[in-house]
Scaffold this active site. Structure first.
Site, short mmCIF file in Angstrom:
data_model
loop_
_atom_site.label_atom_id
_atom_site.label_comp_id
_atom_site.label_asym_id
_atom_site.label_seq_id
_atom_site.Cartn_x
_atom_site.Cartn_y
_atom_site.Cartn_z
CG ASP A 1 -6.85 -4.35 -2.13
OD1 ASP A 1 -7.27 -5.44 -2.51
OD2 ASP A 1 -7.13 -3.73 -1.15
CG ASP B 1 -2.21 -1.06 0.84
OD1 ASP B 1 -2.58 -0.94 -0.28
OD2 ASP B 1 -2.52 -1.55 2.02
#
Ligand code: GLY
Length: 394
Positions: A161, A93
């Protein structure tokens, strides 16, 4: 837009340099005042940069300046710094965190320190590449992990993601001309396309590979209803992720992938154009309730607007779909009429509401909540509807 800009300015004044925290929000819709340290930190500062880019009002930039000391600390990423400040170590992330904070800042202001931090972040992300399996590893071992099988599983896990973290690598490639960044991004995207996008255009949330050999093992959910279901936010990460990959590379396979995943997303909305948390629950009579995830709709709308710009006359279809999603989201989820509210959107779903194998175990507090990324992508989508040529941070 005026109401949103006002809300951002008001929140900025109230927060100072604190981070908005939805987990400790009070009943009057005031965020908790957090210290940051998770994967969501940059969505708030990203909204400040969006507001500055859209309006040209430097007050927003001044508020964003106040978060630079935090990012200087976060990019150090040593065990000691993370321990002392309660930060999670940087993982896949890192793309979210440093694209919306430092890449955005560099693009808007030319700040060389922001560029350096973003390049350092790209190196951290690139270092997660699993050469044999050709994927970027998602999660690390967290201190609360006790199950040895899960610890091993995570060494070979990638998640959908991740597609939204690739723009950091593509930006770094463009900035430095070092093809390593671009190669890793494309190899990872091709792995996702091969193993995580199904024949019907749906996606799985995570996919496991053997951590030693890189051989594919299979689909697994983390935040969805079941391993073989389609978690709507994951699907929306794929919609926007493939649109951006196409924008960077011009490769037709990414445009085709976008068309498949975006059509699946649209076809699984009902007459209400706010997606349910997991599309599999739509047709499952045993599902006890079917919460929305407003953030997923806004992320997908951003992807549709991005691709609409590349599709010529065919783009109108995706622009109209994005407009419908944003219209329903505004009517059903926005807090703009609620005096004193800090979040902009209600009805997000942070994680797995429940699982197919145990639908009675509904996790409290996970659904029907504002989410920082819901607010960010709603704002980005509305701004890009109005100003399609506005600078893109991704
Ligand atoms: N990237 C984590 C999530 O979408 O919840």
């Amino acid at each position: 837009m005026n109401q949103i800009l006002e809300r951002i300015a008001k929140n900025a004044a109230a927060l100072g340099t604190k981070h908005p925290d939805v987990n400790t929000m009070d009943n009057d819709l005031h965020y908790g005042r957090g210290h940051g340290g998770s994967w969501v930190d940059s969505f708030w500062v990203g909204m400040l940069y969006l507001a500055y880019a859209y309006s040209g009002d430097s007050t927003y930039l001044t508020y964003a300046d106040g978060y630079q000391p935090f990012y200087r600390l976060r990019i150090k990423d040593t065990d000691a710094v993370c321990e002392a400040h309660g930060f999670m170590k940087l993982d896949h992330d890192t793309g979210f965190l440093f694209t919306l904070s430092q890449v955005a800042r560099f693009k808007l202001t030319g700040d060389r320190e922001a560029r350096d931090m973003a390049l350092r972040a790209a190196d951290i992300l690139a270092a997660r590449f699993h050469e044999k399996g050709s994927f970027i590893r998602a999660w690390d071992t967290w201190k609360w992990d006790t199950n040895p099988a899960f610890i091993r599983e995570k060494k070979g896990k990638t998640i959908i993601d991740s597609l939204m973290n690739l723009p950091l690598l593509m930006w770094a490639f463009g900035e430095t001309n070092d093809s390593r960044y671009g190669d890793i991004a494309v190899r990872h995207a091709d792995t996702v396309l091969r193993y995580m996008v199904r024949a019907d255009g749906s996606t799985c949330h995570t996919f496991n590979f053997d951590p030693d050999t890189g051989e594919p093992i299979g689909e697994k959910t983390g935040q969805g209803y079941a391993d073989d279901s389609c978690w709507s936010r994951g699907q929306s990460w794929a919609v926007y992720g493939f649109a951006l990959l196409y924008a960077y590379t011009g490769e037709k396979r990414y445009q085709d992938a976008f068309l498949r995943v975006a059509d699946y997303f649209w076809d699984h909305l009902t007459t209400v154009k706010v997606p349910v948390w997991d599309f599999a629950v739509l047709t499952d009579d045993t599902a006890p309730y079917k919460p929305w995830d407003s953030s997923a709709g806004c992320i997908a709308a951003c992807g549709m607007l991005e691709m609409a710009a590349h599709l010529g006359t065919d783009g109108a279809r995706y622009r109209a779909r994005a407009a419908a999603i944003l219209d329903h989201t505004t009517r059903l989820c926005a807090t703009l009429g609620i005096a004193g509210a800090e979040p902009i959107l209600l009805h997000g779903c942070g994680g797995p509401a429940y699982r197919r194998e145990d639908p009675s175990r509904i996790k409290p507090g996970i659904c029907d909540t504002p989410l920082l990324f819901g607010d960010y992508f709603y704002t980005e989508a509305l701004m890009r509807m109005e100003k399609p040529d506005m600078v893109r941070f991704w």
